[in-house]
Scaffold this motif. Structure first.
Motif, mmCIF file in Angstrom:
data_model
loop_
_atom_site.group_PDB
_atom_site.id
_atom_site.type_symbol
_atom_site.label_atom_id
_atom_site.label_comp_id
_atom_site.label_asym_id
_atom_site.label_seq_id
_atom_site.Cartn_x
_atom_site.Cartn_y
_atom_site.Cartn_z
ATOM 1 N N PHE A 23 0.839 -1.200 0.000
ATOM 2 C CA PHE A 23 0.000 0.000 0.000
ATOM 3 C C PHE A 23 0.874 1.250 0.000
ATOM 4 N N ALA A 24 1.933 1.246 0.819
ATOM 5 C CA ALA A 24 2.805 2.416 0.940
ATOM 6 C C ALA A 24 3.532 2.728 -0.360
ATOM 7 N N LEU A 25 3.798 1.707 -1.168
ATOM 8 C CA LEU A 25 4.510 1.947 -2.430
ATOM 9 C C LEU A 25 3.741 2.900 -3.331
ATOM 10 N N GLY A 26 2.414 2.948 -3.168
ATOM 11 C CA GLY A 26 1.615 3.858 -3.964
ATOM 12 C C GLY A 26 1.615 5.278 -3.441
ATOM 13 N N ALA A 27 2.223 5.511 -2.266
ATOM 14 C CA ALA A 27 2.226 6.844 -1.670
ATOM 15 C C ALA A 27 3.617 7.460 -1.581
ATOM 16 N N LEU A 28 4.662 6.663 -1.670
ATOM 17 C CA LEU A 28 6.020 7.189 -1.575
ATOM 18 C C LEU A 28 6.370 8.019 -2.803
#
Length: 250
Positions: free
Chosen positions: A182-187
């Motif tokens: 999920f975080a990969l889409g926000a970094l």
């Protein structure tokens, strides 16, 4: 135990080798964030991590509990930058360290090789926490995520068998891997993205070992977190609004 002691130790050695390789990449990427050209981007770029989480209505399952993803971000937060996400990830990893310590001390784990696996995985999570804290810089955290730790500790207190403890650990590893997906889409920086991507497979490999010990069907962990949500595969991700780094509000 469905695996022989030799088979389990072989799986542990493979995961540990992958962890060591990943940490070499992680440390290099952390240095690039703080000392390279991407450092300026890190402090200025913002992404709507919370909005993405709450809009999707995501939830995670650990043991018998289902927790809304919208509860994980700090109260009042609207956006998180890369350092915030790294600090959140560090708090999740520290919670995993504490969870494995509690599991090992519960006296429910009676198989020596499984206890060794718990100790190894805990050491991996500690190194992951150290790595994420290096990325977080001044936002680095010392304490485990209080909400997540409370939830897992409650589940462990209710466990009555070794298999029950392994199931909770499996769910925690799946949730961690899903969170990083999920975080990969926000970094927003390549170094932070690459560092996080290097950790995700290790959490997933932990889950595979635990699933194998539990005799789970392959469709449950290869990898189940990618199919939990029809839109982006992150329904099991840990949301910082549900598990804020600071003490939860009462």
């Amino acid at each position: 135990m469905l695996l022989s002691a030799r088979e389990l130790r072989h799986l542990m050695e493979r995961v540990d080798d992958q962890h060591r390789d990943a940490m070499l990449t992680f440390r290099a990427d952390a240095e690039e964030v703080h000392f390279g050209a991407t450092a300026k981007v890190l402090g200025s770029s913002r992404r709507r991590f919370l909005a993405r989480a709450t809009a999707g209505g995501a939830a995670l399952t650990i043991g018998t509990s289902t927790l809304a993803f919208s509860r994980i971000l700090p109260a009042g937060a609207q956006e998180l930058d890369d350092t915030d996400i790294a600090a959140f990830a560090a708090s999740v990893e520290l919670a995993a360290v504490e969870a494995y310590a509690a599991a090992a001390g519960s006296e429910l784990i009676t198989t020596a090789e499984i206890l060794d696996a718990a100790t190894l995985f805990s050491s991996h999570h500690q190194e992951h926490a150290d790595g994420f804290n290096a990325l977080a810089g001044d936002a680095a955290v010392e304490d485990p995520n209080p909400g997540l730790l409370e939830e897992v500790a409650g589940q462990l207190e209710e466990a009555t068998t070794e298999a029950g403890v392994l199931e909770i650990a499996f769910d925690l590893e799946q949730a961690a891997a899903s969170t990083y997906l999920f975080a990969l889409g926000a970094l927003t920086t390549s170094a932070a993205y690459t560092a996080t991507a290097s950790i995700l497979p290790i959490e997933a490999q932990h889950a595979v070992v635990l699933a194998t010990l539990l005799g789970k069907d392959a469709v449950e962990y290869l990898p189940s977190f990618e199919s939990l949500d029809e839109t982006d595969g992150t329904a099991a991700a840990l949301d910082p609004d549900t598990f804020p780094v600071g003490e939860p509000e009462t």
